[in-house]
Write an enzyme that holds these catalytic residues in place. Structure first.
Site, mmCIF file in Angstrom:
data_model
loop_
_atom_site.group_PDB
_atom_site.id
_atom_site.type_symbol
_atom_site.label_atom_id
_atom_site.label_comp_id
_atom_site.label_asym_id
_atom_site.label_seq_id
_atom_site.Cartn_x
_atom_site.Cartn_y
_atom_site.Cartn_z
ATOM 1 N N ARG A 159 1.109 -1.433 0.339
ATOM 2 C CA ARG A 159 -0.359 -0.281 -0.185
ATOM 3 C C ARG A 159 0.895 1.291 -0.275
ATOM 4 N NH1 ARG A 159 -3.597 -2.152 5.581
ATOM 5 N NH2 ARG A 159 -1.420 -2.151 5.130
ATOM 6 N N VAL A 188 -1.678 -17.731 18.336
ATOM 7 C CA VAL A 188 -2.487 -18.416 19.303
ATOM 8 C C VAL A 188 -2.681 -17.693 20.512
ATOM 9 C CG1 VAL A 188 -3.164 -20.711 20.765
ATOM 10 C CG2 VAL A 188 -2.592 -20.380 18.297
ATOM 11 N N LYS A 229 -5.928 -22.478 15.705
ATOM 12 C CA LYS A 229 -5.656 -22.419 16.692
ATOM 13 C C LYS A 229 -5.218 -23.769 18.483
ATOM 14 C CE LYS A 229 -6.234 -16.817 17.064
ATOM 15 N NZ LYS A 229 -6.866 -16.377 17.923
HETATM 16 N N1 HSE Z 1 -9.814 -12.255 15.649
HETATM 17 C C1 HSE Z 1 -9.061 -13.243 16.360
HETATM 18 C C2 HSE Z 1 -9.808 -13.224 17.461
HETATM 19 C C3 HSE Z 1 -7.762 -12.717 15.881
HETATM 20 O O1 HSE Z 1 -10.685 -11.950 17.459
HETATM 21 O O2 HSE Z 1 -9.267 -14.004 18.345
HETATM 22 C C4 HSE Z 1 -6.542 -12.993 17.338
HETATM 23 O O3 HSE Z 1 -5.972 -13.919 17.163
#
Ligand code: HSE
Length: 397
Positions: free
Chosen positions: A44, A127, A200
Protein backbone atom coordinates in the site's frame (compact mmCIF):
# COMPACT_ATOMS: atom_id res chain seq x y z
CA UNK A 1 22.67 -4.16 16.32
CA UNK A 2 20.14 -6.69 14.94
CA UNK A 3 18.18 -5.55 11.88
CA UNK A 4 14.72 -6.84 11.18
CA UNK A 5 12.07 -6.46 8.50
CA UNK A 6 8.36 -6.22 9.26
CA UNK A 7 6.20 -7.63 6.49
CA UNK A 8 2.71 -6.12 6.56
CA UNK A 9 2.12 -2.68 8.09
CA UNK A 10 -1.41 -3.32 9.32
CA UNK A 11 -2.84 -3.60 12.81
CA UNK A 12 -0.27 -6.00 14.32
CA UNK A 13 2.67 -5.00 12.07
CA UNK A 14 2.09 -1.35 12.98
CA UNK A 15 1.82 -2.29 16.66
CA UNK A 16 5.10 -4.19 16.44
CA UNK A 17 6.98 -1.25 14.91
CA UNK A 18 5.53 1.03 17.59
CA UNK A 19 6.45 -1.36 20.41
CA UNK A 20 10.03 -1.91 19.21
CA UNK A 21 10.53 1.84 19.37
CA UNK A 22 8.77 2.27 22.71
CA UNK A 23 10.64 -0.61 24.39
CA UNK A 24 14.03 -0.08 22.74
CA UNK A 25 15.86 0.43 26.03
CA UNK A 26 14.26 -2.62 27.65
CA UNK A 27 15.10 -4.71 24.56
CA UNK A 28 18.72 -3.49 24.50
CA UNK A 29 19.12 -4.18 28.20
CA UNK A 30 17.61 -7.67 27.87
CA UNK A 31 19.36 -8.70 24.64
CA UNK A 32 22.63 -6.87 25.07
CA UNK A 33 22.14 -5.29 21.64
CA UNK A 34 19.67 -3.00 19.91
CA UNK A 35 16.96 -4.13 17.51
CA UNK A 36 16.24 -1.90 14.53
CA UNK A 37 13.43 -2.11 11.99
CA UNK A 38 15.32 -1.70 8.70
CA UNK A 39 12.40 -2.34 6.35
CA UNK A 40 8.63 -2.37 6.45
CA UNK A 41 7.21 -4.23 3.46
CA UNK A 42 3.70 -3.30 2.35
CA UNK A 43 2.21 -2.88 -1.11
CA UNK A 44 0.00 0.00 0.00
CA UNK A 45 0.94 3.65 -0.37
CA UNK A 46 2.34 5.34 2.74
CA UNK A 47 3.43 8.63 1.17
CA UNK A 48 3.99 11.20 3.90
CA UNK A 49 4.10 8.61 6.70
CA UNK A 50 6.87 9.34 9.27
CA UNK A 51 8.38 5.91 8.49
CA UNK A 52 8.09 6.30 4.71
CA UNK A 53 11.86 5.89 4.23
CA UNK A 54 11.73 2.34 5.62
CA UNK A 55 8.75 1.22 3.55
CA UNK A 56 9.39 -0.93 0.47
CA UNK A 57 6.93 -2.73 -1.76
CA UNK A 58 9.19 -5.54 -2.94
CA UNK A 59 9.94 -8.39 -0.53
CA UNK A 60 13.07 -9.25 -2.56
CA UNK A 61 14.74 -6.17 -1.10
CA UNK A 62 14.57 -7.90 2.31
CA UNK A 63 15.50 -11.29 0.94
CA UNK A 64 18.63 -9.96 -0.74
CA UNK A 65 19.83 -7.86 2.17
CA UNK A 66 22.28 -9.88 4.30
CA UNK A 67 21.97 -7.31 7.09
CA UNK A 68 18.39 -8.42 7.83
CA UNK A 69 18.51 -11.45 10.09
CA UNK A 70 14.89 -11.58 11.30
CA UNK A 71 11.68 -11.31 9.28
CA UNK A 72 8.41 -10.59 11.13
CA UNK A 73 5.58 -11.88 8.96
CA UNK A 74 2.46 -9.92 9.92
CA UNK A 75 0.49 -10.21 6.70
CA UNK A 76 -2.33 -12.63 7.49
CA UNK A 77 -3.84 -15.12 5.03
CA UNK A 78 -1.98 -18.07 3.49
CA UNK A 79 -0.39 -16.37 0.47
CA UNK A 80 1.97 -14.65 0.00
CA UNK A 81 2.66 -15.02 3.73
CA UNK A 82 3.76 -18.67 3.39
CA UNK A 83 5.83 -17.97 0.26
CA UNK A 84 7.66 -15.05 1.87
CA UNK A 85 8.25 -17.01 5.09
CA UNK A 86 9.69 -20.10 3.40
CA UNK A 87 11.87 -17.94 1.13
CA UNK A 88 13.21 -16.06 4.15
CA UNK A 89 13.97 -19.29 6.04
CA UNK A 90 15.74 -20.74 2.99
CA UNK A 91 17.75 -17.52 2.77
CA UNK A 92 18.95 -18.17 6.34
CA UNK A 93 16.74 -15.59 8.03
CA UNK A 94 14.77 -16.26 11.20
CA UNK A 95 11.03 -15.78 10.87
CA UNK A 96 8.47 -14.81 13.52
CA UNK A 97 4.78 -14.80 12.75
CA UNK A 98 1.39 -13.97 14.21
CA UNK A 99 -0.32 -15.73 11.31
CA UNK A 100 -2.33 -18.69 12.59
CA UNK A 101 -3.60 -19.54 9.12
CA UNK A 102 -0.08 -20.07 7.83
CA UNK A 103 1.05 -21.96 10.94
CA UNK A 104 -2.00 -24.25 10.82
CA UNK A 105 -1.76 -24.85 7.05
CA UNK A 106 2.02 -25.05 6.60
CA UNK A 107 3.57 -25.30 10.08
CA UNK A 108 5.33 -28.61 9.48
CA UNK A 109 6.95 -27.32 6.25
CA UNK A 110 8.06 -24.08 7.85
CA UNK A 111 9.53 -25.81 10.89
CA UNK A 112 11.36 -28.27 8.63
CA UNK A 113 12.76 -25.42 6.51
CA UNK A 114 13.85 -23.63 9.68
CA UNK A 115 15.64 -26.74 10.98
CA UNK A 116 17.35 -27.39 7.61
CA UNK A 117 18.61 -23.83 7.45
CA UNK A 118 19.57 -23.63 11.12
CA UNK A 119 17.26 -20.73 11.84
CA UNK A 120 14.12 -20.33 13.94
CA UNK A 121 10.45 -20.18 13.01
CA UNK A 122 8.53 -18.86 16.03
CA UNK A 123 4.82 -18.04 16.27
CA UNK A 124 3.91 -17.16 19.86
CA UNK A 125 1.33 -14.58 18.73
CA UNK A 126 -0.57 -17.04 16.56
CA UNK A 127 -2.54 -18.41 19.51
CA UNK A 128 -3.95 -16.56 22.49
CA UNK A 129 -2.80 -13.03 21.51
CA UNK A 130 -0.74 -11.77 24.43
CA UNK A 131 -0.82 -15.04 26.39
CA UNK A 132 2.47 -16.92 26.50
CA UNK A 133 1.15 -20.37 25.52
CA UNK A 134 3.26 -21.56 22.57
CA UNK A 135 6.55 -21.19 24.45
CA UNK A 136 5.33 -23.05 27.58
CA UNK A 137 3.95 -25.83 25.38
CA UNK A 138 7.09 -25.96 23.23
CA UNK A 139 9.51 -25.90 26.16
CA UNK A 140 8.13 -26.35 29.67
CA UNK A 141 5.55 -29.01 28.76
CA UNK A 142 7.34 -30.74 25.92
CA UNK A 143 8.25 -33.76 28.06
CA UNK A 144 4.80 -34.17 29.56
CA UNK A 145 2.05 -36.49 28.36
CA UNK A 146 -0.70 -33.99 27.51
CA UNK A 147 -4.16 -35.29 28.39
CA UNK A 148 -6.16 -32.38 26.97
CA UNK A 149 -6.16 -28.75 25.93
CA UNK A 150 -9.31 -26.66 26.28
CA UNK A 151 -9.40 -23.04 25.30
CA UNK A 152 -11.40 -19.94 24.67
CA UNK A 153 -9.21 -19.08 21.69
CA UNK A 154 -11.05 -16.35 19.85
CA UNK A 155 -11.31 -12.91 21.42
CA UNK A 156 -13.90 -11.62 18.98
CA UNK A 157 -16.47 -14.34 19.66
CA UNK A 158 -15.86 -14.17 23.39
CA UNK A 159 -16.37 -10.39 23.21
CA UNK A 160 -19.56 -10.91 21.19
CA UNK A 161 -20.91 -13.65 23.48
CA UNK A 162 -20.22 -11.65 26.62
CA UNK A 163 -21.78 -8.46 25.26
CA UNK A 164 -24.68 -10.08 23.47
CA UNK A 165 -25.74 -12.66 25.99
CA UNK A 166 -24.89 -10.95 29.24
CA UNK A 167 -24.89 -7.19 28.45
CA UNK A 168 -27.90 -7.19 26.11
CA UNK A 169 -26.09 -5.97 22.94
CA UNK A 170 -27.28 -6.99 19.47
CA UNK A 171 -24.99 -9.43 17.59
CA UNK A 172 -24.22 -6.92 14.80
CA UNK A 173 -23.38 -4.14 17.30
CA UNK A 174 -21.09 -6.38 19.34
CA UNK A 175 -19.34 -7.57 16.16
CA UNK A 176 -18.94 -3.98 14.88
CA UNK A 177 -17.40 -2.99 18.22
CA UNK A 178 -14.96 -5.94 18.07
CA UNK A 179 -14.00 -4.85 14.53
CA UNK A 180 -13.50 -1.23 15.60
CA UNK A 181 -11.25 -2.40 18.44
CA UNK A 182 -9.10 -4.33 15.94
CA UNK A 183 -9.97 -7.78 17.32
CA UNK A 184 -11.80 -9.30 14.35
CA UNK A 185 -10.32 -11.01 11.31
CA UNK A 186 -10.48 -9.24 7.91
CA UNK A 187 -13.38 -11.58 7.16
CA UNK A 188 -15.20 -11.90 10.51
CA UNK A 189 -16.78 -15.17 9.40
CA UNK A 190 -13.43 -16.72 10.39
CA UNK A 191 -14.19 -15.59 13.96
CA UNK A 192 -17.94 -16.13 14.11
CA UNK A 193 -17.93 -19.53 12.40
CA UNK A 194 -15.14 -20.94 14.56
CA UNK A 195 -12.49 -21.16 11.79
CA UNK A 196 -9.96 -18.99 13.65
CA UNK A 197 -10.45 -20.97 16.88
CA UNK A 198 -10.06 -24.16 14.84
CA UNK A 199 -6.70 -23.06 13.44
CA UNK A 200 -5.54 -22.23 16.95
CA UNK A 201 -6.62 -25.51 18.55
CA UNK A 202 -4.95 -27.39 15.67
CA UNK A 203 -1.72 -25.53 16.47
CA UNK A 204 -2.03 -26.34 20.18
CA UNK A 205 -2.81 -29.99 19.37
CA UNK A 206 0.32 -30.09 17.18
CA UNK A 207 2.39 -28.75 20.06
CA UNK A 208 0.85 -31.35 22.36
CA UNK A 209 0.98 -34.38 20.04
CA UNK A 210 3.53 -33.49 17.32
CA UNK A 211 1.02 -33.83 14.47
CA UNK A 212 -0.75 -30.98 12.67
CA UNK A 213 -4.16 -32.00 11.32
CA UNK A 214 -6.05 -30.30 8.49
CA UNK A 215 -8.48 -27.71 9.90
CA UNK A 216 -11.19 -28.64 7.41
CA UNK A 217 -11.37 -32.13 8.93
CA UNK A 218 -12.06 -30.80 12.43
CA UNK A 219 -15.68 -30.71 13.67
CA UNK A 220 -16.20 -26.94 13.86
CA UNK A 221 -19.26 -24.99 14.92
CA UNK A 222 -19.37 -21.23 15.54
CA UNK A 223 -21.64 -19.01 17.60
CA UNK A 224 -24.24 -17.93 15.03
CA UNK A 225 -27.00 -20.10 16.47
CA UNK A 226 -26.55 -19.17 20.12
CA UNK A 227 -29.59 -17.30 21.47
CA UNK A 228 -30.50 -15.30 24.56
CA UNK A 229 -32.71 -18.19 25.69
CA UNK A 230 -29.66 -20.49 25.55
CA UNK A 231 -27.81 -17.95 27.72
CA UNK A 232 -30.60 -17.56 30.26
CA UNK A 233 -30.99 -21.34 30.57
CA UNK A 234 -27.20 -21.57 30.97
CA UNK A 235 -27.38 -19.13 33.91
CA UNK A 236 -30.22 -21.12 35.44
CA UNK A 237 -28.05 -24.23 35.14
CA UNK A 238 -25.07 -22.47 36.78
CA UNK A 239 -23.06 -22.26 33.56
CA UNK A 240 -22.05 -19.80 30.86
CA UNK A 241 -21.72 -20.37 27.12
CA UNK A 242 -18.24 -20.19 25.63
CA UNK A 243 -16.76 -21.14 22.25
CA UNK A 244 -14.30 -23.87 23.22
CA UNK A 245 -11.49 -25.40 21.21
CA UNK A 246 -10.84 -28.88 22.56
CA UNK A 247 -8.04 -31.38 21.88
CA UNK A 248 -7.35 -34.65 23.65
CA UNK A 249 -5.73 -38.05 23.19
CA UNK A 250 -8.50 -40.66 23.32
CA UNK A 251 -8.19 -44.05 25.02
CA UNK A 252 -7.47 -45.72 21.66
CA UNK A 253 -4.56 -43.34 20.99
CA UNK A 254 -6.34 -41.11 18.46
CA UNK A 255 -6.41 -37.33 18.64
CA UNK A 256 -9.83 -35.73 19.07
CA UNK A 257 -10.15 -32.07 18.07
CA UNK A 258 -13.33 -30.00 18.09
CA UNK A 259 -14.55 -26.42 18.19
CA UNK A 260 -18.07 -25.72 19.44
CA UNK A 261 -20.01 -23.58 21.91
CA UNK A 262 -20.21 -25.30 25.30
CA UNK A 263 -22.05 -24.82 28.56
CA UNK A 264 -19.19 -24.20 30.97
CA UNK A 265 -20.17 -24.74 34.64
CA UNK A 266 -19.23 -21.89 36.96
CA UNK A 267 -16.71 -24.02 38.88
CA UNK A 268 -14.58 -24.35 35.68
CA UNK A 269 -12.19 -21.36 35.51
CA UNK A 270 -12.94 -20.80 31.79
CA UNK A 271 -16.52 -19.84 32.67
CA UNK A 272 -15.37 -16.48 33.99
CA UNK A 273 -13.14 -15.59 31.02
CA UNK A 274 -15.04 -12.72 29.45
CA UNK A 275 -14.81 -10.02 26.76
CA UNK A 276 -11.71 -10.16 24.53
CA UNK A 277 -9.85 -12.33 27.04
CA UNK A 278 -8.79 -15.85 26.16
CA UNK A 279 -8.23 -18.69 28.60
CA UNK A 280 -6.45 -21.96 27.93
CA UNK A 281 -6.46 -24.98 30.24
CA UNK A 282 -3.78 -27.59 29.65
CA UNK A 283 -3.87 -30.90 31.52
CA UNK A 284 -0.69 -32.91 31.61
CA UNK A 285 -0.13 -36.26 33.32
CA UNK A 286 2.85 -34.89 35.23
CA UNK A 287 1.92 -31.24 35.78
CA UNK A 288 -1.82 -31.65 36.36
CA UNK A 289 -4.02 -28.72 35.36
CA UNK A 290 -2.57 -25.41 34.16
CA UNK A 291 -4.53 -22.30 33.27
CA UNK A 292 -3.30 -19.49 30.98
CA UNK A 293 -5.27 -16.25 30.80
CA UNK A 294 -4.89 -12.91 29.06
CA UNK A 295 -5.87 -10.64 26.19
CA UNK A 296 -6.57 -12.83 23.19
CA UNK A 297 -6.49 -10.12 20.51
CA UNK A 298 -5.58 -6.49 19.95
CA UNK A 299 -2.79 -4.51 18.35
CA UNK A 300 -0.31 -3.99 21.18
CA UNK A 301 -0.96 -7.15 23.25
CA UNK A 302 -0.44 -9.30 20.13
CA UNK A 303 2.58 -7.25 19.05
CA UNK A 304 4.02 -7.89 22.53
CA UNK A 305 3.94 -11.64 21.86
CA UNK A 306 5.65 -11.16 18.47
CA UNK A 307 8.33 -9.03 20.11
CA UNK A 308 8.95 -11.77 22.69
CA UNK A 309 9.81 -14.14 19.81
CA UNK A 310 12.18 -11.57 18.31
CA UNK A 311 13.88 -11.12 21.67
CA UNK A 312 14.22 -14.89 22.09
CA UNK A 313 15.95 -15.14 18.70
CA UNK A 314 18.22 -12.16 19.36
CA UNK A 315 19.33 -13.70 22.65
CA UNK A 316 20.15 -16.98 20.88
CA UNK A 317 22.02 -15.33 18.01
CA UNK A 318 25.17 -15.15 20.08
CA UNK A 319 25.01 -18.72 21.37
CA UNK A 320 23.74 -20.70 18.37
CA UNK A 321 20.52 -22.14 17.01
CA UNK A 322 17.28 -22.41 18.96
CA UNK A 323 16.29 -26.02 19.54
CA UNK A 324 14.29 -27.01 16.43
CA UNK A 325 10.68 -28.20 16.68
CA UNK A 326 9.32 -30.88 14.36
CA UNK A 327 5.71 -31.59 13.37
CA UNK A 328 4.36 -34.16 10.95
CA UNK A 329 1.21 -33.67 8.87
CA UNK A 330 -1.71 -35.88 9.90
CA UNK A 331 -4.67 -36.91 7.75
CA UNK A 332 -8.19 -35.87 8.74
CA UNK A 333 -9.26 -39.51 8.58
CA UNK A 334 -6.95 -40.29 11.52
CA UNK A 335 -8.86 -37.97 13.87
CA UNK A 336 -11.30 -39.41 16.41
CA UNK A 337 -15.01 -38.97 15.66
CA UNK A 338 -16.12 -35.86 17.60
CA UNK A 339 -19.77 -36.97 17.63
CA UNK A 340 -18.75 -40.08 19.54
CA UNK A 341 -17.22 -38.00 22.36
CA UNK A 342 -19.15 -38.33 25.61
CA UNK A 343 -20.43 -35.32 27.53
CA UNK A 344 -23.60 -33.99 29.10
CA UNK A 345 -25.77 -32.07 26.62
CA UNK A 346 -28.18 -29.17 26.92
CA UNK A 347 -30.95 -29.70 24.38
CA UNK A 348 -34.10 -27.64 23.75
CA UNK A 349 -37.06 -28.94 21.84
CA UNK A 350 -40.33 -27.44 20.72
CA UNK A 351 -43.40 -28.26 22.84
CA UNK A 352 -43.92 -29.56 26.34
CA UNK A 353 -43.10 -33.23 25.83
CA UNK A 354 -39.94 -34.26 27.69
CA UNK A 355 -37.43 -36.52 25.90
CA UNK A 356 -36.79 -39.70 27.88
CA UNK A 357 -33.56 -39.75 29.88
CA UNK A 358 -33.50 -36.05 30.87
CA UNK A 359 -31.85 -35.40 34.20
CA UNK A 360 -32.87 -31.72 34.43
CA UNK A 361 -35.77 -29.93 32.76
CA UNK A 362 -36.58 -26.24 32.17
CA UNK A 363 -39.95 -25.54 30.53
CA UNK A 364 -40.66 -22.01 29.25
CA UNK A 365 -42.44 -20.28 26.37
CA UNK A 366 -43.66 -23.50 24.74
CA UNK A 367 -40.20 -25.05 24.67
CA UNK A 368 -38.61 -27.78 26.79
CA UNK A 369 -34.92 -27.64 27.65
CA UNK A 370 -33.24 -30.71 29.10
CA UNK A 371 -29.85 -31.68 30.42
CA UNK A 372 -28.75 -35.24 29.67
CA UNK A 373 -26.40 -37.58 31.49
CA UNK A 374 -23.01 -37.95 29.75
CA UNK A 375 -23.76 -39.46 26.31
CA UNK A 376 -22.51 -39.30 22.72
CA UNK A 377 -24.12 -37.00 20.18
CA UNK A 378 -25.41 -40.10 18.37
CA UNK A 379 -27.23 -41.10 21.56
CA UNK A 380 -28.64 -37.59 21.92
CA UNK A 381 -29.94 -37.72 18.34
CA UNK A 382 -31.58 -41.06 19.13
CA UNK A 383 -33.07 -39.67 22.35
CA UNK A 384 -34.61 -36.68 20.57
CA UNK A 385 -35.86 -38.57 17.50
CA UNK A 386 -39.36 -37.28 16.65
CA UNK A 387 -38.75 -33.96 18.50
CA UNK A 388 -38.11 -30.62 16.82
CA UNK A 389 -34.69 -29.71 18.21
CA UNK A 390 -34.23 -25.93 18.59
CA UNK A 391 -30.83 -25.97 20.25
CA UNK A 392 -28.19 -28.48 21.37
CA UNK A 393 -25.06 -27.49 23.22
CA UNK A 394 -22.43 -29.75 24.70
CA UNK A 395 -21.34 -29.27 28.27
CA UNK A 396 -17.68 -28.69 29.03
CA UNK A 397 -16.12 -32.11 29.55
N1 HSE B 1 -9.62 -12.43 15.36
C1 HSE B 1 -8.78 -13.02 16.34
C2 HSE B 1 -9.55 -13.09 17.65
C3 HSE B 1 -7.55 -12.19 16.49
O1 HSE B 1 -10.57 -12.42 17.76
O2 HSE B 1 -9.15 -13.82 18.54
C4 HSE B 1 -6.49 -12.81 17.35
O3 HSE B 1 -6.00 -14.00 16.81
Amino acid sequence: MVKIAVIGFGNIGGGLVELIDKHKEIIARDCGTEVEVKYIVDIRDFTGHPLESKIVKDFNVVLNDPEVSIVAEMIGGSHPAFDFSIAALKAGKHVVSSNKEVVANFGEQLLAAAAENKVAYLFEASVGGAIPIIRPMRESLSSDDIISVNGILNGTTNFILTNMLYNGKAFEDALAEAQALGYAEANPSADVDGIDACRKICILAALAYGVIYPCDSVATEGIRNISKRDASDASELGASIKLIGHAEKTADGKVLISVCPRMVPSDVPLSSVNDVFNGIMVSGKAVGDLMFYGRGAGRIPTAGAVLADIVEIVKHLSCGQLPPSKWTRGAGSELADAKAAVSKFYCRVNGNKIPEGAIEVIQKDGETAIVTAPITEYELDEMTKGFEVVSKIRFFA
